[in-house]
Write an enzyme that holds these catalytic residues in place. Sequence first.
Site, PDB file in Angstrom:
ATOM      1  N   ASP A   1      -8.664   2.595  -4.867  1.00 46.92           N
ATOM      2  CA  ASP A   1      -9.716   1.592  -4.930  1.00 46.92           C
ATOM      3  C   ASP A   1     -10.257   1.314  -3.533  1.00 46.92           C
ATOM      4  OD1 ASP A   1     -11.410  -0.132  -6.073  1.00 46.92           O
ATOM      5  OD2 ASP A   1      -9.933  -1.710  -6.457  1.00 46.92           O
TER       6      ASP A   1
ATOM      7  N   GLU B   1      -3.586  11.943 -10.320  1.00 49.88           N
ATOM      8  CA  GLU B   1      -3.911  11.383  -8.998  1.00 49.88           C
ATOM      9  C   GLU B   1      -4.201   9.899  -9.105  1.00 49.88           C
ATOM     10  OE1 GLU B   1      -7.459  13.306  -7.620  1.00 49.88           O
ATOM     11  OE2 GLU B   1      -6.657  15.291  -8.029  1.00 49.88           O
TER      12      GLU B   1
ATOM     13  N   CYS C   1      21.078 -28.506  -6.555  1.00 50.98           N
ATOM     14  CA  CYS C   1      21.200 -27.061  -6.775  1.00 50.98           C
ATOM     15  C   CYS C   1      22.162 -26.789  -7.929  1.00 50.98           C
ATOM     16  CB  CYS C   1      21.698 -26.396  -5.494  1.00 50.98           C
ATOM     17  SG  CYS C   1      22.097 -24.649  -5.731  1.00 50.98           S
TER      18      CYS C   1
ATOM     19  N   ASP D   1       2.928  10.241  23.159  1.00 49.68           N
ATOM     20  CA  ASP D   1       1.637   9.587  23.358  1.00 49.68           C
ATOM     21  C   ASP D   1       1.117   9.866  24.764  1.00 49.68           C
ATOM     22  OD1 ASP D   1       2.204   8.664  20.916  1.00 49.68           O
ATOM     23  OD2 ASP D   1       2.149   6.520  21.429  1.00 49.68           O
ATOM     24  N   ALA D   2       2.046   9.884  25.712  1.00 48.59           N
ATOM     25  CA  ALA D   2       1.631  10.091  27.103  1.00 48.59           C
ATOM     26  C   ALA D   2       1.037  11.490  27.282  1.00 48.59           C
ATOM     27  CB  ALA D   2       2.828   9.900  28.026  1.00 48.59           C
TER      28      ALA D   2
ATOM     29  N   SER E   1     -18.821   9.710 -13.363  1.00 46.47           N
ATOM     30  CA  SER E   1     -17.862   8.613 -13.450  1.00 46.47           C
ATOM     31  C   SER E   1     -16.700   9.063 -14.330  1.00 46.47           C
ATOM     32  CB  SER E   1     -18.541   7.383 -14.021  1.00 46.47           C
ATOM     33  OG  SER E   1     -19.164   7.741 -15.227  1.00 46.47           O
ATOM     34  N   LEU E   2     -15.762   8.183 -14.532  1.00 39.15           N
ATOM     35  CA  LEU E   2     -14.580   8.544 -15.306  1.00 39.15           C
ATOM     36  C   LEU E   2     -14.493   7.691 -16.563  1.00 39.15           C
ATOM     37  CD1 LEU E   2     -11.943   8.760 -12.444  1.00 39.15           C
ATOM     38  CD2 LEU E   2     -12.663  10.658 -13.905  1.00 39.15           C
TER      39      LEU E   2
ATOM     40  N   CYS F   1      17.221 -24.694  -1.718  1.00 36.96           N
ATOM     41  CA  CYS F   1      18.584 -25.138  -1.521  1.00 36.96           C
ATOM     42  C   CYS F   1      18.901 -24.768  -0.073  1.00 36.96           C
ATOM     43  CB  CYS F   1      19.549 -24.417  -2.459  1.00 36.96           C
ATOM     44  SG  CYS F   1      21.269 -24.668  -1.976  1.00 36.96           S
TER      45      CYS F   1
ATOM     46  N   GLU G   1     -11.913   9.096  -0.646  1.00 39.68           N
ATOM     47  CA  GLU G   1     -11.973   7.646  -0.745  1.00 39.68           C
ATOM     48  C   GLU G   1     -11.523   7.066   0.597  1.00 39.68           C
ATOM     49  OE1 GLU G   1     -13.038   6.857  -3.803  1.00 39.68           O
ATOM     50  OE2 GLU G   1     -12.677   4.705  -3.956  1.00 39.68           O
TER      51      GLU G   1
ATOM     52  N   CYS H   1      25.460 -25.012  -6.172  1.00 33.68           N
ATOM     53  CA  CYS H   1      26.404 -25.671  -5.259  1.00 33.68           C
ATOM     54  C   CYS H   1      26.356 -27.185  -5.366  1.00 33.68           C
ATOM     55  CB  CYS H   1      26.137 -25.233  -3.826  1.00 33.68           C
ATOM     56  SG  CYS H   1      24.554 -25.814  -3.196  1.00 33.68           S
TER      57      CYS H   1
ATOM     58  N   TYR I   1     -10.018  14.174  -2.313  1.00 34.02           N
ATOM     59  CA  TYR I   1      -9.510  14.662  -3.591  1.00 34.02           C
ATOM     60  C   TYR I   1     -10.408  15.695  -4.255  1.00 34.02           C
ATOM     61  CZ  TYR I   1     -12.745  11.171  -5.379  1.00 34.02           C
ATOM     62  OH  TYR I   1     -13.877  10.445  -5.625  1.00 34.02           O
TER      63      TYR I   1
ATOM     64  N   TYR J   1      -0.380  13.232  24.957  1.00 32.61           N
ATOM     65  CA  TYR J   1      -1.675  13.225  24.282  1.00 32.61           C
ATOM     66  C   TYR J   1      -2.728  12.602  25.199  1.00 32.61           C
ATOM     67  CZ  TYR J   1      -5.332  12.384  20.876  1.00 32.61           C
ATOM     68  OH  TYR J   1      -6.533  12.393  20.225  1.00 32.61           O
ATOM     69  N   ASP J   2      -2.366  11.452  25.785  1.00 32.34           N
ATOM     70  CA  ASP J   2      -3.313  10.755  26.660  1.00 32.34           C
ATOM     71  C   ASP J   2      -3.718  11.625  27.837  1.00 32.34           C
ATOM     72  OD1 ASP J   2      -3.179   8.649  25.018  1.00 32.34           O
ATOM     73  OD2 ASP J   2      -1.760   7.492  26.240  1.00 32.34           O
TER      74      ASP J   2
ATOM     75  N   CYS K   1      25.835 -21.871   0.011  1.00 30.27           N
ATOM     76  CA  CYS K   1      25.617 -21.898  -1.440  1.00 30.27           C
ATOM     77  C   CYS K   1      26.003 -20.551  -2.061  1.00 30.27           C
ATOM     78  CB  CYS K   1      24.153 -22.211  -1.729  1.00 30.27           C
ATOM     79  SG  CYS K   1      23.709 -22.002  -3.455  1.00 30.27           S
TER      80      CYS K   1
ATOM     81  N   LYS L   1      -5.579   3.223 -17.319  1.00 25.18           N
ATOM     82  CA  LYS L   1      -5.309   1.875 -16.798  1.00 25.18           C
ATOM     83  C   LYS L   1      -4.837   0.981 -17.921  1.00 25.18           C
ATOM     84  CE  LYS L   1      -9.843   2.260 -14.859  1.00 25.18           C
ATOM     85  NZ  LYS L   1     -11.131   1.706 -14.484  1.00 25.18           N
TER      86      LYS L   1
ATOM     87  N   LYS M   1      -6.161   6.567  -8.787  1.00 25.15           N
ATOM     88  CA  LYS M   1      -7.590   6.285  -8.652  1.00 25.15           C
ATOM     89  C   LYS M   1      -7.700   5.213  -7.577  1.00 25.15           C
ATOM     90  CE  LYS M   1     -11.734   5.335 -11.360  1.00 25.15           C
ATOM     91  NZ  LYS M   1     -12.258   4.080 -10.850  1.00 25.15           N
TER      92      LYS M   1
ATOM     93  N   ARG N   1     -21.199   6.651  -1.336  1.00 25.15           N
ATOM     94  CA  ARG N   1     -21.549   7.066  -2.685  1.00 25.15           C
ATOM     95  C   ARG N   1     -22.973   6.639  -3.056  1.00 25.15           C
ATOM     96  NH1 ARG N   1     -21.558   5.606  -8.205  1.00 25.15           N
ATOM     97  NH2 ARG N   1     -20.480   7.166  -9.467  1.00 25.15           N
TER      98      ARG N   1
END
Length: 675
Positions: A120, A116, A413, A36-37, A85-86, A431, A181, A416, A233, A39-40, A436, A319, A118, A139
């Site tokens: 959300d 793949e 319980c 990181d250093a 659409s699907l 419990c 997505e 025990c 995708y 990169y910085d 136990c 689905k 889908k 979209r």
Amino acid sequence: MTNASPDLARRADELRRQLAYHAYRYHVLDAPLISDAAYDSLYRELRDLETEHPDLVTPDSPTQRVGGAPVEGFRKVRHPAPMLSLDNAFSVEEVRAWGERMRRLVGDVPMDFVVEPKMDGLTVVLHYTDGVFTLGATRGNGIEGEDVTANLRTLPGVPLRIPVDVNADTPAPPTLVVRGEVLMHKDAFARLNASRVAEGLEPYANPRNTAAGALRQLDPRITATRPLTLYTYAVVVGPRLRSQWEALEYLQTMGFPVNSDSKHADNLNDAIAIAEEWLARKASLNYDADGIVLKVNSFALQEELGVVGSAPRSAIAFKPAPQEGVTVLQRIAVNVGRTGVVTPQALMDPVRIGGVTVSQATLHNADYIAERDIREGDTVVLKRAGDVIPQVLRAVVELRPPDAQPWHMPPTCPSCGEPLVRLPGEAATYCVNAACPAQLRRHVEHFAGRGAMDIVGLGEKIVAQVVDAGLVHDVADLYHLKEGREALLTLEGFAEKKVDNLLAAIEASKDRPLARLLFALGIQHVGSTIAETLARQFGAIDALMAASLAEVQGIAGLGPQIAESVVDYFANPRNREVIARLKAAGVRTADAHAEAPKDGHLAGQTFVLTGRLPNMTRDEAKSRIESRGGRVTDSVTRKTTYVVAGEEPGSKLDKARQLGVAVLDEAGLLRLLEG
Ligand code: IVH
């Protein structure tokens, strides 16, 4: 402020490319090459150059990600191609019927598929001109979306210039438009909410809406603070490609993130198997998804199949719908979990729902039962969604036997006999007896389970036997069972061979990666993902045990609740003792590669695993490759260095042969690992 010399312009360009590549290694591949250093330091050099010479600032500079000025509203953007659409399939039968419909249209030609998730989230369209990110849109209504370029720029996974890899040999085309997505990972969402709650703010409702809100912010600086992720995708405009799989590979070549759960399948049966395997994992994935998409791979076939209404015939979203069944609840038993939580369990007459036989379901807690007035003897309605455990929805009161009584949590319980406790404001009953036996059994089962120490053969039944016989009082005792061989042989069903196998499996578990051990310990809130993070950041259990709350929070980027639970766990003398005994027994508590994975002798080499290896699990092979600096990916491309093929390899082996990628067996891999 001066006009920059060509040398400075070249340096700025070099810095931009390097920074883009290293950000990609870090955010997309999760395989950083520099610290990181470092990169910085590169970043500061570029920022200072740009401050000195503002004419050097380009739209693809990583300094431009941080979020520009707020806007009044979003400009409308017309998409280069309308978004289709699907169609859906709600059962395997419907998926097969889809396959049949396509067969009738194109005949008996070979047909392979890409499967793949889908995802959300929110669909976005990204435009690149001469390799530079110029426009990003939502979209919208599918024809026209909104220009959210400034917001998309803030996502670390959105390349500002392609190809991202400084060594890539495929140049960017003059125009490239891709679709993907944007979503928020579940763990990132949980952390975001935890920090909101800590600040006294209302938590957000769900990852999807939070991602949508973040992407449609008028102020990009706010978007920049939200942990959004992109997965691409589709290539909408770009080079000529022959198939969906090639498109996914091309996207990766350019440096776009592609969901690694996307798989190639040689035929519809394989595609269905892949989809079902994914559906079984769905609840444990780090992203939300609305089913899984099956796509005909060949673009020529896709074209031939055409579109009906607004959906392509060549793709379907699978689905499985929740299915219901009715049966009789014979008895409500209570189960004691590993943390002492007592859960009522419905024991029912077996009933088939959605292709599986169900005879048990959780009833969650006493309130769940009381609110629905569920009684022993009731006829109940059960629901099972493809990916979740069956739920008891309600009792059919009309069919209730006249003598059925309301159910109450037992006072003690069942394991025990100690009194059970319910804390005010909590739904759970506990419990609280640390000794136990039921809790111990669950704890040992978890420790030995898959994803944890993976001790083959140490299932529920044997755990119960060794715990009840007093051979195991905590998980460290497992590693001393070999000293009690004689005692094991007296247990019912134990013969020499079985004892040998069990002891060998326990021995083999000593060398699991640290993340597995951390998960196995059963620290509250530490699932396998958090365990991975902790292992990666701390490298050794000693380092983690020595860390303060601030360090655990800071170093691993965990929320306060999780960090606290980790620190509490390691502060407990009993837990420390168990860990000391695990260590003394020879259980690995550090990852060898923790410090130096970047320059192991396999650095820069990419591996793909396929098939079952005779003596190593997939996770072991992966961690051993990674411990030597190599990288393990899911799909075979020209850049893959080796494909490691075990028994019953999949299509990845064919692909390796096609592309001329070197293929190793387990022995070859071992030689390579030894250098
Ligand atoms: S293909 C022909 N693949 O689902 C339709 N869509 O109904 C092109 N989505 O909002 C869609 N993940 O953004 C496709 N792997 C995936 C997807 C995916 C999510 C979304 C898509 C659109 C909706 C399509």
